[in-house]
Enzyme design. Structure first.
Site, PDB file in Angstrom:
ATOM      1  N   ASN A   1      22.859  38.339  66.438  1.00  0.00           N
ATOM      2  CA  ASN A   1      21.929  38.303  67.568  1.00  0.00           C
ATOM      3  C   ASN A   1      21.929  36.882  68.141  1.00  0.00           C
ATOM      4  OD1 ASN A   1      19.496  37.835  69.011  1.00  0.00           O
ATOM      5  ND2 ASN A   1      18.758  39.810  68.283  1.00  0.00           N
TER       6      ASN A   1
ATOM      7  N   ASP B   1      20.409  35.827  70.915  1.00  0.00           N
ATOM      8  CA  ASP B   1      19.301  35.554  71.847  1.00  0.00           C
ATOM      9  C   ASP B   1      18.886  34.079  71.841  1.00  0.00           C
ATOM     10  OD1 ASP B   1      19.211  38.239  72.341  1.00  0.00           O
ATOM     11  OD2 ASP B   1      17.361  38.611  71.222  1.00  0.00           O
TER      12      ASP B   1
ATOM     13  N   ARG C   1      15.795  24.390  78.921  1.00  0.00           N
ATOM     14  CA  ARG C   1      16.118  23.282  79.820  1.00  0.00           C
ATOM     15  C   ARG C   1      16.544  23.753  81.202  1.00  0.00           C
ATOM     16  NH1 ARG C   1      16.879  18.166  77.191  1.00  0.00           N
ATOM     17  NH2 ARG C   1      17.707  17.445  79.170  1.00  0.00           N
TER      18      ARG C   1
ATOM     19  N   HIS D   1      18.978  41.084  73.106  1.00  0.00           N
ATOM     20  CA  HIS D   1      17.772  41.813  73.498  1.00  0.00           C
ATOM     21  C   HIS D   1      17.409  41.390  74.919  1.00  0.00           C
ATOM     22  CE1 HIS D   1      13.244  42.761  72.451  1.00  0.00           C
ATOM     23  NE2 HIS D   1      13.666  43.401  73.531  1.00  0.00           N
TER      24      HIS D   1
ATOM     25  N   ARG E   1      12.715  36.217  78.671  1.00  0.00           N
ATOM     26  CA  ARG E   1      12.428  34.873  78.142  1.00  0.00           C
ATOM     27  C   ARG E   1      13.691  34.198  77.598  1.00  0.00           C
ATOM     28  NH1 ARG E   1       8.951  36.240  72.732  1.00  0.00           N
ATOM     29  NH2 ARG E   1       7.584  37.215  74.266  1.00  0.00           N
TER      30      ARG E   1
ATOM     31  N   GLU F   1      19.683  45.589  72.552  1.00  0.00           N
ATOM     32  CA  GLU F   1      18.313  45.945  72.157  1.00  0.00           C
ATOM     33  C   GLU F   1      17.456  46.004  73.404  1.00  0.00           C
ATOM     34  OE1 GLU F   1      16.836  42.939  69.596  1.00  0.00           O
ATOM     35  OE2 GLU F   1      18.273  43.339  68.036  1.00  0.00           O
TER      36      GLU F   1
ATOM     37  N   THR G   1      10.172  40.438  68.065  1.00  0.00           N
ATOM     38  CA  THR G   1       9.872  41.858  67.929  1.00  0.00           C
ATOM     39  C   THR G   1       9.026  42.082  66.677  1.00  0.00           C
ATOM     40  OG1 THR G   1      12.094  42.158  68.789  1.00  0.00           O
ATOM     41  CG2 THR G   1      10.937  44.132  68.055  1.00  0.00           C
TER      42      THR G   1
ATOM     43  N   HIS H   1      16.128  41.833  61.024  1.00  0.00           N
ATOM     44  CA  HIS H   1      14.955  41.003  61.292  1.00  0.00           C
ATOM     45  C   HIS H   1      14.628  40.086  60.113  1.00  0.00           C
ATOM     46  CE1 HIS H   1      11.434  39.499  63.319  1.00  0.00           C
ATOM     47  NE2 HIS H   1      11.899  40.106  64.393  1.00  0.00           N
ATOM     48  N   GLY H   2      14.651  38.802  60.446  1.00  0.00           N
ATOM     49  CA  GLY H   2      14.202  37.775  59.503  1.00  0.00           C
ATOM     50  C   GLY H   2      15.157  37.465  58.368  1.00  0.00           C
TER      51      GLY H   2
ATOM     52  N   HIS I   1      18.131  34.651  64.180  1.00  0.00           N
ATOM     53  CA  HIS I   1      17.409  33.380  64.142  1.00  0.00           C
ATOM     54  C   HIS I   1      17.933  32.444  63.053  1.00  0.00           C
ATOM     55  CE1 HIS I   1      13.783  30.813  63.385  1.00  0.00           C
ATOM     56  NE2 HIS I   1      13.876  30.722  64.690  1.00  0.00           N
TER      57      HIS I   1
HETATM   58  N1  PXP Z   1      17.161  43.498  64.911  1.00  0.00           N
HETATM   59  C1  PXP Z   1      16.218  43.684  65.849  1.00  0.00           C
HETATM   60  C2  PXP Z   1      15.935  45.087  66.302  1.00  0.00           C
HETATM   61  C3  PXP Z   1      15.539  42.604  66.431  1.00  0.00           C
HETATM   62  O1  PXP Z   1      14.584  42.813  67.371  1.00  0.00           O
HETATM   63  C4  PXP Z   1      15.879  41.301  66.018  1.00  0.00           C
HETATM   64  C5  PXP Z   1      15.195  40.124  66.651  1.00  0.00           C
HETATM   65  O2  PXP Z   1      15.459  40.082  68.012  1.00  0.00           O
HETATM   66  C6  PXP Z   1      16.885  41.149  65.052  1.00  0.00           C
HETATM   67  C7  PXP Z   1      17.481  42.262  64.506  1.00  0.00           C
HETATM   68  C8  PXP Z   1      17.307  39.804  64.579  1.00  0.00           C
HETATM   69  O3  PXP Z   1      16.233  39.205  63.914  1.00  0.00           O
HETATM   70  P1  PXP Z   1      16.320  37.683  63.485  1.00  0.00           P
HETATM   71  O4  PXP Z   1      16.550  36.895  64.729  1.00  0.00           O
HETATM   72  O5  PXP Z   1      15.005  37.426  62.850  1.00  0.00           O
HETATM   73  O6  PXP Z   1      17.477  37.565  62.532  1.00  0.00           O
END
Ligand code: PXP
Length: 263
Positions: free
Chosen positions: A21, A23, A32, A57, A63, A87, A118, A213-214, A236
Site C-alpha cells: 500500500n 498511499d 508539500r 486507497h 487526502r 481500495e 481505515t 492493516h497495521g 505504513h
Molecule cells: N488493507 C486495507 C483494507 C487498508 O485500508 C489499509 C490501510 O489503508 C491497509 C491494508 C494497509 O494498512 P497499513 O498501512 O497499516 O499497513
C-alpha cells in the site's frame, strides 16, 4: 501471467502475495504540494524488488491518492504484469473511476472523513451498509467482468456470513487490533484463533482469505505461520522502515555532492 490475471486467491499454500500500500508516499507528496515523491517510482521500486501487487486507497477526501494516481498506478501494474488492488468506499464518483480504470481487485472498505486511517471493517450487519455494498458490487460486476472483489472485514463469524451472501471473491481480514496487541507485547493468541476460524469458514465457502492493516515484519510472522492468508496488504510500516533503510545513503550522497568542485 495475463494482465487480467488476479492470481491465486484461495485454497493453495503457495507463497502468499505481497500487496504494498503506497498511499503514504502520496501523503508525503501532498504534505508539500510538490510532484515528488513519485507514486510511479514507488510502484516501480516495489515491483522491481518482488512485490506482487500495488494497493492504493482513493479516499473521498483525496487526502493522499489523487485521481491521476489511480490511472498512473494502473499503468505501472500493467507494465509489470502485476496486480492492481484499488481500495474504496461505496461512493458513486469512485465507483465510476473504478469502472474506468478496471483494476484486478477492488477492496471495499468503510470510510469516515474524520478517521486517521481505515478504522474497523465494513459493518455488513448494518442493513443499510449491506444494501449499499450489495448495490456497489452489482454496479462493478456488471461493468467490469473480470474484476475480483474483496471486502475488508473483522474476523467475526456473523459478518463473514454476510460476505458469503454477497459472493465476495475474498475477505481481507482486518488485522489492526491484532497488530497493535503484538506491538504492545500483549497476548494475541485469541486473534490467531479467530483468524484460523475465519479462514476455515471462508475456505469452506470458496472465498479467498487476505490480511491487512497495521502489520510489520514482526507481527506478520505468526500470520505466515498460521499459513491461511493468500495475500497481505502492508503499507505504513513499509514506508516508515524505508525512511531508515534509505536515510543514511541519501545523507552520504549529499555530503559527496558537497565535496565536489562546481566552479
Ligand atoms: N488493507 C486495507 C483494507 C487498508 O485500508 C489499509 C490501510 O489503508 C491497509 C491494508 C494497509 O494498512 P497499513 O498501512 O497499516 O499497513
Amino acid at each position: 501471467m495475463s494482465q487480467r490475471a488476479a492470481g491465486p486467491s484461495k485454497g493453495d499454500k503457495a507463497m502468499p502475495r505481497l500487496g504494498i500500500n503506497i498511499d503514504h508516499v502520496a501523503t508525503l507528496r501532498e504534505a508539500r504540494g510538490e510532484d515528488y515523491p513519485s507514486i510511479v517510482e514507488a510502484a516501480n521500486t516495489c515491483f522491481i524488488n518482488g512485490a506482487d501487487q500495488i494497493t492504493i486507497h482513493l479516499r473521498e477526501d483525496r487526502r493522499h491518492i489523487q485521481d491521476t494516481d489511480v490511472e498512473a498506478v494502473s499503468l505501472v501494474c500493467k507494465r509489470h504484469l502485476k496486480l492492481f488492488n484499488l481500495e474504496m468506499g461505496i461512493n458513486q464518483e469512485i465507483l465510476e473511476i473504478a469502472v474506468t480504470v478496471a483494476p484486478n481487485w477492488v477492496c471495499i472498505v468503510p470510510e469516515r472523513r474524520e478517521e486517521m486511517t481505515t478504522e474497523g471493517g465494513v459493518d455488513l450487519l448494518d442493513p443499510e451498509t449491506f444494501s449499499k455494498v450489495k448495490s456497489g458490487i452489482e454496479y462493478l460486476r456488471e461493468r467490469v467482468p473480470d474484476l475480483k472483489i474483496s471486502l475488508f472485514l473483522q474476523a467475526d463469524p456473523s459478518i463473514l456470513e454476510k460476505a458469503v451472501l454477497l459472493e465476495a471473491d475474498a475477505v481481507e481480514i482486518h488485522t489492526g487490533d491484532y497488530a497493535r496487541a503484538h506491538l504492545n507485547g500483549e497476548n494475541f493468541s485469541s486473534y490467531l484463533d479467530s483468524f484460523q476460524q475465519a479462514a476455515d469458514y471462508l475456505n469452506s465457502k470458496g472465498v479467498g482469505v487476505h490480511a491487512g492493516h497495521g502489520l510489520t515484519d514482526q507481527s506478520v510472522v505468526p500470520l505466515l505461520a498460521v499459513g491461511e492468508f493468500v495475500e497481505y496488504n502492508i503499507g505504513h510500516w513499509i514506508i516508515c522502515r524505508s525512511v531508515f533503510d534509505g536515510l543514511g545513503s541519501v545523507v552520504k550522497d549529499l555530503k559527496n555532492l558537497f565535496g565536489q568542485k562546481f566552479s
